[in-house]
Scaffold this motif. Structure first.
Motif, mmCIF file in Angstrom:
data_model
loop_
_atom_site.group_PDB
_atom_site.id
_atom_site.type_symbol
_atom_site.label_atom_id
_atom_site.label_comp_id
_atom_site.label_asym_id
_atom_site.label_seq_id
_atom_site.Cartn_x
_atom_site.Cartn_y
_atom_site.Cartn_z
ATOM 1 N N LEU A 42 -15.972 3.797 16.017
ATOM 2 C CA LEU A 42 -14.985 2.990 16.771
ATOM 3 C C LEU A 42 -13.550 3.294 16.310
ATOM 4 O O LEU A 42 -12.604 3.405 17.141
ATOM 5 N N LEU A 43 -13.376 3.484 15.003
ATOM 6 C CA LEU A 43 -12.028 3.782 14.484
ATOM 7 C C LEU A 43 -11.521 5.110 15.020
ATOM 8 O O LEU A 43 -10.359 5.228 15.435
ATOM 9 N N LEU A 44 -12.419 6.144 15.056
ATOM 10 C CA LEU A 44 -12.009 7.444 15.576
ATOM 11 C C LEU A 44 -11.672 7.369 17.067
ATOM 12 O O LEU A 44 -10.716 7.985 17.551
ATOM 13 N N GLY A 45 -12.472 6.586 17.787
ATOM 14 C CA GLY A 45 -12.197 6.441 19.228
ATOM 15 C C GLY A 45 -10.855 5.771 19.483
ATOM 16 O O GLY A 45 -10.087 6.189 20.370
ATOM 17 N N LEU A 46 -10.592 4.721 18.719
ATOM 18 C CA LEU A 46 -9.286 4.057 18.902
ATOM 19 C C LEU A 46 -8.122 4.982 18.525
ATOM 20 O O LEU A 46 -7.066 4.997 19.190
ATOM 21 N N ALA A 47 -8.298 5.781 17.455
ATOM 22 C CA ALA A 47 -7.233 6.708 17.052
ATOM 23 C C ALA A 47 -6.993 7.761 18.128
ATOM 24 O O ALA A 47 -5.838 8.117 18.438
ATOM 25 N N TRP A 48 -8.110 8.281 18.697
ATOM 26 C CA TRP A 48 -7.946 9.269 19.776
ATOM 27 C C TRP A 48 -7.241 8.677 20.987
ATOM 28 O O TRP A 48 -6.378 9.308 21.595
ATOM 29 N N TRP A 49 -7.614 7.453 21.300
ATOM 30 C CA TRP A 49 -6.959 6.801 22.453
ATOM 31 C C TRP A 49 -5.470 6.601 22.208
ATOM 32 O O TRP A 49 -4.632 6.844 23.088
ATOM 33 N N GLN A 50 -5.088 6.220 21.007
ATOM 34 C CA GLN A 50 -3.664 6.026 20.670
ATOM 35 C C GLN A 50 -2.919 7.339 20.726
ATOM 36 O O GLN A 50 -1.795 7.422 21.238
ATOM 37 N N PHE A 51 -3.533 8.403 20.191
ATOM 38 C CA PHE A 51 -2.886 9.718 20.209
ATOM 39 C C PHE A 51 -2.644 10.193 21.630
ATOM 40 O O PHE A 51 -1.582 10.723 21.977
ATOM 41 N N SER A 52 -3.650 9.999 22.501
ATOM 42 C CA SER A 52 -3.525 10.416 23.912
ATOM 43 C C SER A 52 -2.417 9.617 24.600
ATOM 44 O O SER A 52 -1.614 10.165 25.388
ATOM 45 N N ALA A 53 -2.360 8.332 24.306
ATOM 46 C CA ALA A 53 -1.303 7.503 24.926
ATOM 47 C C ALA A 53 0.121 7.961 24.492
ATOM 48 O O ALA A 53 1.052 8.020 25.303
ATOM 49 N N LEU A 54 0.240 8.289 23.202
ATOM 50 C CA LEU A 54 1.535 8.758 22.722
ATOM 51 C C LEU A 54 1.933 10.086 23.346
ATOM 52 O O LEU A 54 3.095 10.290 23.735
ATOM 53 N N GLN A 55 0.968 11.013 23.496
ATOM 54 C CA GLN A 55 1.276 12.301 24.114
ATOM 55 C C GLN A 55 1.695 12.120 25.572
ATOM 56 O O GLN A 55 2.627 12.768 26.072
ATOM 57 N N THR A 56 1.016 11.236 26.262
ATOM 58 C CA THR A 56 1.361 10.986 27.670
ATOM 59 C C THR A 56 2.771 10.416 27.789
ATOM 60 O O THR A 56 3.571 10.817 28.666
ATOM 61 N N ALA A 57 3.136 9.502 26.890
ATOM 62 C CA ALA A 57 4.497 8.925 26.919
ATOM 63 C C ALA A 57 5.559 9.982 26.597
ATOM 64 O O ALA A 57 6.623 10.033 27.226
ATOM 65 N N ASP A 58 5.231 10.865 25.632
ATOM 66 C CA ASP A 58 6.197 11.924 25.287
ATOM 67 C C ASP A 58 6.410 12.877 26.444
ATOM 68 O O ASP A 58 7.534 13.328 26.714
ATOM 69 N N ARG A 59 5.256 13.207 27.128
ATOM 70 C CA ARG A 59 5.391 14.125 28.274
ATOM 71 C C ARG A 59 6.253 13.486 29.384
ATOM 72 O O ARG A 59 7.089 14.151 30.010
ATOM 73 N N ALA A 60 6.019 12.198 29.604
ATOM 74 C CA ALA A 60 6.796 11.527 30.648
ATOM 75 C C ALA A 60 8.295 11.502 30.275
ATOM 76 O O ALA A 60 9.169 11.755 31.116
ATOM 77 N N HIS A 61 8.567 11.219 28.997
ATOM 78 C CA HIS A 61 9.973 11.186 28.559
ATOM 79 C C HIS A 61 10.623 12.565 28.647
ATOM 80 O O HIS A 61 11.777 12.721 29.109
ATOM 81 N N LEU A 62 9.859 13.602 28.235
ATOM 82 C CA LEU A 62 10.375 14.966 28.324
ATOM 83 C C LEU A 62 10.625 15.370 29.770
ATOM 84 O O LEU A 62 11.598 16.034 30.098
ATOM 85 N N GLY A 63 9.734 14.930 30.646
ATOM 86 C CA GLY A 63 9.928 15.243 32.062
ATOM 87 C C GLY A 63 11.205 14.596 32.615
ATOM 88 O O GLY A 63 11.937 15.217 33.395
ATOM 89 N N ARG A 64 11.412 13.334 32.214
ATOM 90 C CA ARG A 64 12.648 12.687 32.671
ATOM 91 C C ARG A 64 13.894 13.402 32.150
ATOM 92 O O ARG A 64 14.875 13.579 32.874
ATOM 93 N N GLN A 65 13.870 13.829 30.885
ATOM 94 C CA GLN A 65 15.013 14.553 30.328
ATOM 95 C C GLN A 65 15.251 15.872 31.052
ATOM 96 O O GLN A 65 16.390 16.252 31.337
ATOM 97 N N ILE A 66 14.162 16.574 31.326
ATOM 98 C CA ILE A 66 14.301 17.850 32.049
ATOM 99 C C ILE A 66 14.896 17.612 33.433
ATOM 100 O O ILE A 66 15.740 18.364 33.930
ATOM 101 N N GLY A 67 14.448 16.525 34.082
ATOM 102 C CA GLY A 67 15.001 16.211 35.405
ATOM 103 C C GLY A 67 16.491 15.898 35.346
ATOM 104 O O GLY A 67 17.273 16.364 36.201
ATOM 105 N N ASP A 68 16.884 15.119 34.313
ATOM 106 C CA ASP A 68 18.313 14.812 34.159
ATOM 107 C C ASP A 68 19.125 16.074 33.892
ATOM 108 O O ASP A 68 20.236 16.262 34.427
ATOM 109 N N LEU A 69 18.567 16.937 33.032
ATOM 110 C CA LEU A 69 19.275 18.179 32.726
ATOM 111 C C LEU A 69 19.415 19.058 33.963
ATOM 112 O O LEU A 69 20.453 19.683 34.191
ATOM 113 N N SER A 70 18.344 19.083 34.783
ATOM 114 C CA SER A 70 18.409 19.896 36.005
ATOM 115 C C SER A 70 19.487 19.371 36.949
ATOM 116 O O SER A 70 20.265 20.145 37.536
ATOM 117 N N SER A 71 19.557 18.061 37.097
ATOM 118 C CA SER A 71 20.593 17.495 37.981
ATOM 119 C C SER A 71 21.992 17.770 37.419
ATOM 120 O O SER A 71 22.923 18.077 38.181
#
Length: 509
Positions: A42-71
C-alpha cells in the motif's frame, strides 16, 4: 513550504500503510509477515500515485509556460516587423528629403548666380563711376588750391584807396589801428545751450563766478527697481545758478568747465551736498543711495583729489550709499595717476558706475575687478539693434553677463512704457528716466539751510568760493556763514538773460 508539504504527505502515507498492517495483524489475525507485506504494498502504491500526480502537474505547468513564451515570441516578432516597416518608411522619406534638398540647393545656386550677375555688372559700373568721381574731385581740389593761391597773392598786393586828405597824426595812427584790427582773430563763440551766442571767455567767466560763489546745486532723479518701480537710488545732477537766476546744466557748461579746469571744484561741491543729503536720508532710516559724477580731471588733479580723498576717508561709513559714476570714454582713457586715484576711492568702500555709454563692448571681468557695480545703458542703446553693431555680445545677454560678475544693469533715459516692457526681457535690474520722474531740486531743509539769494547786479563782486573741508564743524561753520550772508543781502532782481548780462559786462568793462 513545498518541501514541508511533501514531508507531510509522506508521513500520512506511512501512517496509512502502518494502520492497515496493524489492523490486519491485530483484528483480522493475519500473520505478521503478510500484514507487513500488505502495508508495504500500500505504501508503494501511494508513493507511485503521488509521483504520477506531481509529474502531471509539472507537465501542465511547463506547457503553460511554453504557451506564454510562444505568445511572447509572436508579439516580439510582430513588433520587430512593425519597426522594420517604420524604419523602411523613414529611410524612404530621408531619401526623398535628400533629393528635394539637392534640387533646392541647385535651384538656389542657380537663382543666386542669376541675381549676382546683374549686381556684379552694376558694381563694375559703380566702381567706374566712383573712380571718375574721385578723379573729378581731385581736379576740383586742385582748382580750388590754385584759386586760393591766387586769392592770397591778390590779397598780398598793395591796394591804393582814394581817401580825402587827413592830418598827419591821423594818417600815422590809421595804419597802426588797421594792423591791430587785422591781427586780432575773432573770439570763439559758444554755439549751443543756454550760453549760445556768448564768447567762450565770457561763458567761462560766468561759470567760474558761479563756482567760486558756491552756486552749485544738485537736482535728484530717482533710479527705481524693475518691475516693482521702488525708488532705490537717486542720481545727483549738478546745476550752476548764474547771477540772473538761470540754471546751467552740464550740457551748457561742460566743455567750458573742462577747458577752464573747473570740474574738480564742481565735483567737490557736489560731493559735499550729496553727503548732506545722504546723512539726512539716513536720519530717516531710508536705505537710499546717490549716484554722483566723478570727472577724470578731478582724478588727475593731485590737490583736488587729496581733498576729495580726505573727505571720503572721513565719511567711509557712507560707502554703501554713494556711487561714483564715470563716462565710458573717460574710464577707458584713464592714465596711471587717475587709475590709482580711482582705486583709492574703491578701497575706501565706495562703488563705481559707468554711464554715457557709447558702445556695448564691455569686459565684465575687468569692470568688476576695478570696482564697477553698475552700468547705465540708454534704453534706446539696448533696444535698437542698429546701435549694437560691433558689440561682442547680444544686448539681451548683457544683464546675465553682468550679474555673473556682480554688476547691475541700469536702463537709462526711459521715456515710454513700451521700453519698460521690452527691458524686462533684458534682465535690467534698475530703470531711470523721465517716465518715472524728471530731475527735481533738493529741498532746502534737506541740505540743512535754505538757499541764499544770488546777487543779480553786474557790479556786485563774487563771494569767495567755499572750500570743501573734511570736518563736520567746518561744514556747520560754512552753513552758518551762508545764512548770515543771506540775511545781509538785498532781494534779488531779474535781468533779461545771460546774453544781456554778458553784453552789459562787456559794455561796462
Amino acid at each position: 513550504m513545498q518541501r514541508l508539504g511533501t514531508l507531510f504527505i509522506a508521513f500520512c502515507m506511512v501512517m496509512i500503510s502502518g494502520s492497515l498492517g496493524a489492523l490486519l495483524y491485530l483484528v483480522a489475525g493475519v500473520p505478521a509477515a503478510i500484514s507487513g507485506l500488505a502495508a508495504l504494498t500500500l505504501l508503494l502504491g501511494l508513493a507511485w500515485w503521488q509521483f504520477s500526480a506531481l509529474q502531471t502537474a509539472d507537465r501542465a505547468h511547463l506547457g503553460r509556460q511554453i504557451g506564454d513564451l510562444s505568445s511572447t515570441v509572436t508579439d516580439v516578432a510582430r513588433a520587430l516587423a512593425d519597426i522594420s516597416r517604420r524604419v523602411s518608411d523613414v529611410d524612404h522619406r530621408l531619401q526623398a528629403i535628400e533629393r528635394r534638398g539637392t534640387s533646392i540647393e541647385a535651384a538656389a545656386g542657380e537663382a543666386a548666380r542669376k541675381a549676382i550677375h546683374p549686381l556684379s555688372a552694376e558694381l563694375v559700373v559703380l566702381t567706374g563711376l566712383v573712380k571718375d568721381l574721385a578723379e573729378a574731385t581731385a581736379t576740383h581740389e586742385q582748382s580750388l588750391a590754385v584759386f586760393e593761391h591766387n586769392l592770397q597773392a591778390l590779397a598780398a598786393r598793395p591796394q591804393v584807396v582814394m581817401t580825402p586828405a587827413a592830418p598827419a597824426g591821423a594818417a600815422a595812427a590809421a595804419p597802426e589801428a588797421e594792423d591791430v584790427a587785422l591781427a586780432a582773430p575773432p573770439a570763439p563763440v559758444v554755439r549751443h545751450g543756454m550760453l549760445a551766442g556768448l564768447s567762450e571767455a565770457d561763458g567761462l567767466a560766468l561759470a567760474h563766478r558761479a563756482v567760486k560763489a558756491g552756486r552749485v546745486e544738485i537736482y535728484l532723479q530717482p533710479i527705481v527697481t524693475l518691475p516693482q518701480r521702488k525708488v532705490r537710488y537717486y542720481e545727483a545732477m549738478p546745476r550752476l545758478r548764474a547771477e540772473d537766476g538761470s540754471l546751467l546744466t552740464p550740457d551748457d557748461y561742460g566743455d567750458l568747465a573742462r577747458g577752464g579746469r573747473l570740474e574738480p571744484e564742481i565735483d567737490l561741491q557736489v560731493l559735499l551736498r550729496c553727503v548732506q543729503v545722504v546723512r539726512r536720508l539716513a536720519s530717516r532710516n531710508r536705505e537710499i543711495g546717490l549716484f554722483l559724477d566723478l570727472a577724470a580731471d578731478t582724478l588727475g588733479d593731485a590737490e583736488a583729489m587729496a581733498r576729495y580723498a580726505e573727505f571720503l576717508e572721513a565719511n567711509r561709513a557712507l560707502g554703501p550709499a554713494l556711487v561714483f559714476q564715470l563716462a565710458q570714454e573717460q574710464f577707458r582713457l584713464l592714465g596711471p595717476v587717475e587709475t590709482e586715484a580711482l582705486a583709492g576711492v574703491v578701497d575706501r568702500g565706495f562703488k563705481l558706475a559707468l554711464h554715457r555709454i557709447q558702445d556695448l563692448r564691455f569686459d565684465a571681468r575687468d569692470l568688476a575687478e576695478r570696482g564697477v557695480r553698475f552700468v547705465k545703458v540708454p534704453a534706446v542703446g539696448l533696444l535698437d539693434r542698429s546701435r549694437a553693431v560691433g558689440a561682442e555680445i547680444h544686448p539681451a545677454d548683457l544683464g546675465d553677463l553682468f550679474s555673473r560678475h556682480g554688476i547691475a544693469l541700469v536702463g537709462d533715459a526711459i521715456e515710454t512704457e513700451g521700453q519698460v516692457v521690452d527691458l524686462l526681457d533684458y534682465d535690467v535690474k534698475f530703470g531711470q528716466g523721465n517716465l518715472f520722474a524728471p530731475p527735481k531740486p533738493v529741498r532746502a531743509d534737506v541740505l540743512g539751510a535754505e538757499r541764499r539769494p544770488m546777487r543779480e547786479t553786474v557790479e556786485a563782486a563774487p563771494v569767495p568760493a567755499p572750500r570743501v573741508e573734511i570736518a563736520a564743524a567746518d561744514v556747520r561753520r560754512e552753513e552758518t556763514r551762508r545764512e548770515d550772508a543771506r540775511r545781509d543781502e538785498p532781494a534779488p532782481r531779474r535781468t533779461g538773460g545771460l546774453a544781456d548780462l554778458a553784453k552789459t559786462t562787456i559794455r561796462r568793462a
